[in-house]
Design a protein around this motif. Structure first.
Motif, PDB file in Angstrom:
ATOM      1  N   ALA B 254       0.765  -1.339   0.110  1.00 54.73           N
ATOM      2  CA  ALA B 254      -0.129   0.142   0.206  1.00 54.73           C
ATOM      3  C   ALA B 254       0.827   1.240  -0.059  1.00 54.73           C
ATOM      4  N   SER B 255       2.121   1.243   0.541  1.00 56.67           N
ATOM      5  CA  SER B 255       2.891   2.537   0.610  1.00 56.67           C
ATOM      6  C   SER B 255       3.436   2.659  -0.814  1.00 56.67           C
ATOM      7  N   GLU B 256       3.054   1.996  -1.742  1.00 59.88           N
ATOM      8  CA  GLU B 256       3.376   2.418  -3.227  1.00 59.88           C
ATOM      9  C   GLU B 256       2.532   3.389  -3.648  1.00 59.88           C
ATOM     10  N   TRP B 257       1.342   3.692  -2.947  1.00 61.96           N
ATOM     11  CA  TRP B 257       0.371   4.604  -3.311  1.00 61.96           C
ATOM     12  C   TRP B 257       0.686   5.766  -2.186  1.00 61.96           C
ATOM     13  N   THR B 258       0.530   5.376  -0.910  1.00 59.69           N
ATOM     14  CA  THR B 258       0.512   6.382   0.394  1.00 59.69           C
ATOM     15  C   THR B 258       1.646   7.213   0.208  1.00 59.69           C
ATOM     16  N   GLY B 259       2.823   6.514  -0.131  1.00 59.65           N
ATOM     17  CA  GLY B 259       4.102   6.989   0.008  1.00 59.65           C
ATOM     18  C   GLY B 259       4.346   7.968  -1.240  1.00 59.65           C
ATOM     19  N   ILE B 260       3.335   8.222  -2.228  1.00 53.61           N
ATOM     20  CA  ILE B 260       3.691   9.259  -3.225  1.00 53.61           C
ATOM     21  C   ILE B 260       3.663  10.675  -2.842  1.00 53.61           C
ATOM     22  N   MET B 261       2.939  10.484  -1.524  1.00 56.28           N
ATOM     23  CA  MET B 261       2.997  11.989  -0.885  1.00 56.28           C
ATOM     24  C   MET B 261       4.191  12.129  -0.126  1.00 56.28           C
ATOM     25  N   HIS B 262       4.369  13.402   0.458  1.00 56.80           N
ATOM     26  CA  HIS B 262       5.670  13.612   1.165  1.00 56.80           C
ATOM     27  C   HIS B 262       5.636  12.888   2.508  1.00 56.80           C
ATOM     28  N   GLU B 263       6.794  12.651   2.837  1.00 60.12           N
ATOM     29  CA  GLU B 263       6.889  11.460   3.987  1.00 60.12           C
ATOM     30  C   GLU B 263       6.030  11.741   5.245  1.00 60.12           C
ATOM     31  N   ALA B 264       5.889  12.878   5.878  1.00 52.27           N
ATOM     32  CA  ALA B 264       5.226  13.474   6.924  1.00 52.27           C
ATOM     33  C   ALA B 264       3.692  12.829   6.730  1.00 52.27           C
ATOM     34  N   VAL B 265       3.200  12.896   5.755  1.00 53.45           N
ATOM     35  CA  VAL B 265       1.803  12.943   5.472  1.00 53.45           C
ATOM     36  C   VAL B 265       1.654  11.172   5.172  1.00 53.45           C
ATOM     37  N   ALA B 266       2.667  10.636   4.568  1.00 54.92           N
ATOM     38  CA  ALA B 266       2.558   9.131   4.044  1.00 54.92           C
ATOM     39  C   ALA B 266       2.579   8.499   5.660  1.00 54.92           C
ATOM     40  N   LYS B 267       3.522   8.949   6.173  1.00 54.47           N
ATOM     41  CA  LYS B 267       3.754   8.155   7.491  1.00 54.47           C
ATOM     42  C   LYS B 267       2.388   8.203   8.366  1.00 54.47           C
ATOM     43  N   ALA B 268       1.700   9.549   8.649  1.00 52.45           N
ATOM     44  CA  ALA B 268       0.330   9.403   9.061  1.00 52.45           C
ATOM     45  C   ALA B 268      -0.492   8.568   8.546  1.00 52.45           C
ATOM     46  N   LYS B 269      -0.556   8.373   7.147  1.00 49.13           N
ATOM     47  CA  LYS B 269      -1.441   7.471   6.536  1.00 49.13           C
ATOM     48  C   LYS B 269      -1.197   6.044   6.689  1.00 49.13           C
ATOM     49  N   MET B 270       0.037   5.883   6.832  1.00 46.97           N
ATOM     50  CA  MET B 270       0.507   4.525   6.933  1.00 46.97           C
ATOM     51  C   MET B 270       0.091   4.123   8.476  1.00 46.97           C
ATOM     52  N   ASP B 271       0.381   5.014   9.483  1.00 46.58           N
ATOM     53  CA  ASP B 271      -0.038   4.560  10.903  1.00 46.58           C
ATOM     54  C   ASP B 271      -1.488   4.501  11.025  1.00 46.58           C
ATOM     55  N   GLU B 272      -2.395   5.118  10.023  1.00 50.41           N
ATOM     56  CA  GLU B 272      -3.803   4.986   9.979  1.00 50.41           C
ATOM     57  C   GLU B 272      -4.318   3.459   9.544  1.00 50.41           C
ATOM     58  N   MET B 273      -3.270   3.294   8.696  1.00 45.64           N
ATOM     59  CA  MET B 273      -3.749   1.784   7.923  1.00 45.64           C
ATOM     60  C   MET B 273      -3.162   0.504   8.987  1.00 45.64           C
ATOM     61  N   ARG B 274      -2.057   1.074   9.757  1.00 48.38           N
ATOM     62  CA  ARG B 274      -1.760   0.044  10.396  1.00 48.38           C
ATOM     63  C   ARG B 274      -2.459  -0.463  11.531  1.00 48.38           C
ATOM     64  N   LYS B 275      -3.255   0.779  12.086  1.00 44.03           N
ATOM     65  CA  LYS B 275      -4.257   0.629  13.109  1.00 44.03           C
ATOM     66  C   LYS B 275      -5.713  -0.099  12.605  1.00 44.03           C
ATOM     67  N   ASN B 276      -5.760  -0.119  11.372  1.00 41.62           N
ATOM     68  CA  ASN B 276      -7.026  -0.745  10.710  1.00 41.62           C
ATOM     69  C   ASN B 276      -6.853  -1.897   9.991  1.00 41.62           C
ATOM     70  N   ILE B 277      -5.493  -2.658  10.119  1.00 39.00           N
ATOM     71  CA  ILE B 277      -4.951  -3.798   9.252  1.00 39.00           C
ATOM     72  C   ILE B 277      -5.764  -4.858   9.396  1.00 39.00           C
ATOM     73  N   ALA B 278      -6.264  -5.259  10.630  1.00 41.44           N
ATOM     74  CA  ALA B 278      -7.251  -6.189  10.850  1.00 41.44           C
ATOM     75  C   ALA B 278      -8.336  -6.304   9.982  1.00 41.44           C
ATOM     76  N   GLU B 279      -8.879  -5.116   9.760  1.00 44.44           N
ATOM     77  CA  GLU B 279      -9.998  -4.774   8.904  1.00 44.44           C
ATOM     78  C   GLU B 279      -9.656  -4.454   7.367  1.00 44.44           C
ATOM     79  N   THR B 280      -8.592  -4.761   7.124  1.00 44.90           N
ATOM     80  CA  THR B 280      -8.230  -4.450   5.772  1.00 44.90           C
ATOM     81  C   THR B 280      -8.125  -5.706   4.834  1.00 44.90           C
ATOM     82  N   TYR B 281      -8.593  -5.754   3.631  1.00 53.00           N
ATOM     83  CA  TYR B 281      -8.730  -6.907   2.921  1.00 53.00           C
ATOM     84  C   TYR B 281      -7.910  -6.762   1.492  1.00 53.00           C
TER      85      TYR B 281
END
Lengths: 198, 338
Positions: B254-281
């Motif tokens: 997923a970071s191949e898309w979220t990581g297109i953005m500037h790293e500070a934003v990408a990190k926040a998005k990745m933290d959010e995704m990590r929190k929701n990983i159990a509900e991610t398909y």
């Protein structure tokens, strides 16, 4: 008159531009009719939201089916008639019981936009599932509309209410037929079957 | 774009770009850097050009005016790159460099460069570096919401900013050809996505594959351009049914898309995704052999990513469409829509 000439010139320019591009290079969905259906299941209704996108090479065939008088304008009656023909090609069932579809909304872009291959026709139907017993159910949707040129997508929408839960989705290989298994657990059992609140 | 700009791009792709982006992130004022780059670009324009490139922030028609299609088929508005002078084009690229991560910026340049390759191989001027558009909704601001749009064939970047909050959703990336030679090197604009997806699929055991693999064809994106506001029931294998290592692989993909953005934003998005990983398909459709043409989808509470090879006459592995969405915050609506 000037508008008609301008429109004809625009069409000719577009046609020449498209003819100038080899299809393998152009490589967009030019010879297929994309029919993407979202299925929203609620206790009191089933809604089909259908997005129809004819590719450049098939747009004229689709427009011919819609703009019956060939005046370059899709009238209200022509739109309704096309929606009706689509409806006849759809078969919606719940637990094997056929549901009657009703046209609830439609939006037709102009033929000029359809000819570009980016125009989308949006048509929405709804049906009343009648009395839904608590427990497991199976919705089946079959789409036989313009099968020789079409590519299909069928997907359930996440239910808006807690009483409906999608448990499984199946499709045939080309997604012209989809099955959605779901459970209905009325939050207020007394009004179950009345298409009640949840 | 001429040879001079190509050289500029190569320089930007090297150490210069990396240090530029890192300077922004370490100062904690990334939005200020993007605003400065945008104002710098706007200052290079005359009044007529400025009138064409800046739209009202409330202009929803312009907000949604993006597509995978070539610009002759789907008409964009804003400024056409082919109509800009070299300094103006450099200034546009500087805006993107400020808003994106180094690897995200590189990906975008490689997509655009791929379209130039398509132009040369086809001889068709509807493709190529000139056929991209830049536009803005609202005025560049460190406090008020505004938006950067950059797109054309196989690219629709929609970056919404609201203070230090930023999102890339919804955006489209694609590639045709998905592999080509540039300056003696093989370029695959979406190569990492492809390889990471196959690696994740290969890591699944038989039971997991049964969950992940959809038994039907996926001929296109379900939630591609023009599908704003729509969402679908998730399918495939749930994150809770993956091992910890596989969950990391899913996030890395997923970071191949979220990581297109500037790293500070990408990190926040990745933290959010990590929190929701159990509900991610994670869902897959198509052949499973490495490098074959297969569709996949990642879908969680705040993310939808689709990757769809296009079966349209040519080799589908060389023509890819992808979409990145946030069903809760496309166009950053939660930051500005009342």
């Amino acid at each position: 008159m000037v508008e008609a000439v301008t429109s004809a010139v625009c069409r000719l320019q577009l046609l020449l531009a498209l003819l100038a591009v080899p299809s393998a290079v152009f490589a967009h969905r030019d010879d297929q009719y994309l029919q993407a259906t979202l299925v929203a299941i609620e206790p009191s209704s089933v809604r089909l939201q259908i997005n129809l996108t004819p590719g450049v090479a098939v747009a004229e065939q689709v427009i011919t089916l819609i703009d019956r008088d060939r005046d370059g304008v899709i009238s209200t009656n022509e739109a309704a008639a096309y929606a009706e023909s689509l409806k006849r090609d759809l078969m919606l069932r719940i637990d094997g019981r056929k549901l009657e579809l009703k046209l609830t909304a439609s939006e037709f872009v102009a033929p000029e936009e359809l000819r570009t291959g980016s125009g989308i026709i949006q048509i929405e139907f709804s049906a009343t599932p009648g009395s839904l017993a608590a427990g497991a159910h199976r919705l089946t949707l079959e789409n036989r509309h313009l099968t020789t040129m079409s590519v299909y997508l069928i997907n359930a929408v996440p239910p808006r209410v807690g009483s409906i839960r999608i448990t499984r989705q199946k499709r045939n290989d080309n997604q012209s037929t989809g099955e959605i298994e779901f459970t209905f657990r009325p939050l207020h059992p007394k009004i179950a079957g009345s298409g009640g609140q949840s | 774009m001429n040879k001079k700009l190509a050289l500029v791009l190569i320089v930007l792709l090297g150490a210069g770009l990396k240090s530029f982006a890192q300077t922004n992130s370490t100062t904690g004022t990334a939005t200020a850097g993007i605003v400065a780059a945008t104002k710098n670009f706007l200052a290079t324009l005359d009044d007529a050009q400025r009138g064409k490139v800046v739209f009202d922030f409330k202009d929803d028609a312009q907000r949604k005016r993006w597509s995978n299609l070539p610009t002759t088929i789907f008409k964009r508005q804003g400024l056409h790159m082919g109509d800009l002078t070299q300094p103006q084009r450099d200034a546009v690229l500087a805006v993107l460099a400020a808003a994106l991560s180094p690897q995200g910026y590189e990906k975008i340049l490689h997509i655009v460069e791929g379209d130039e390759v398509l132009k040369k191989s086809s001889g068709q001027t509807i493709f190529g570096r000139d056929e991209y558009y830049v536009s803005f909704l609202g005025q560049p601001s460190t406090t008020e919401p505004w938006m950067i749009q950059f797109g054309g064939h196989h690219l629709g970047l929609n970056i919404t900013l609201a203070g230090e909050e930023r999102t890339l959703a919804p955006s489209h990336t694609g590639a045709q050809p998905a592999i080509y030679e540039l300056e003696g090197k093989t370029v695959r604009p979406l190569g990492r996505e492809t390889d990471k997806a196959f690696a994740l699929l290969s890591s699944l055991n038989q039971a997991q594959r049964k969950e992940a693999i959809l038994g039907f064809q996926m001929r296109d994106l379900v939630l591609g351009p023009g599908r704003d506001g729509q969402t679908i029931q998730p399918e495939g294998i749930k994150g809770s049914d993956l091992t910890e290592k596989q969950r990391q692989m899913l996030l890395d993909l997923a970071s191949e898309w979220t990581g297109i953005m500037h790293e500070a934003v990408a990190k926040a998005k990745m933290d959010e995704m990590r929190k929701n990983i159990a509900e991610t398909y994670f869902a897959w459709s198509g052949p499973t052999e490495q490098g074959s043409a297969a569709y996949f989808r990642i879908q969680g509470p705040t993310v939808i990513i689709e990757y769809a090879p296009q079966r349209l006459g040519g080799d589908p592995t060389k023509h890819i469409h992808t979409i990145y969405r946030d069903p809760t915050n496309d166009y950053g609506v939660k930051w500005w829509r009342r």
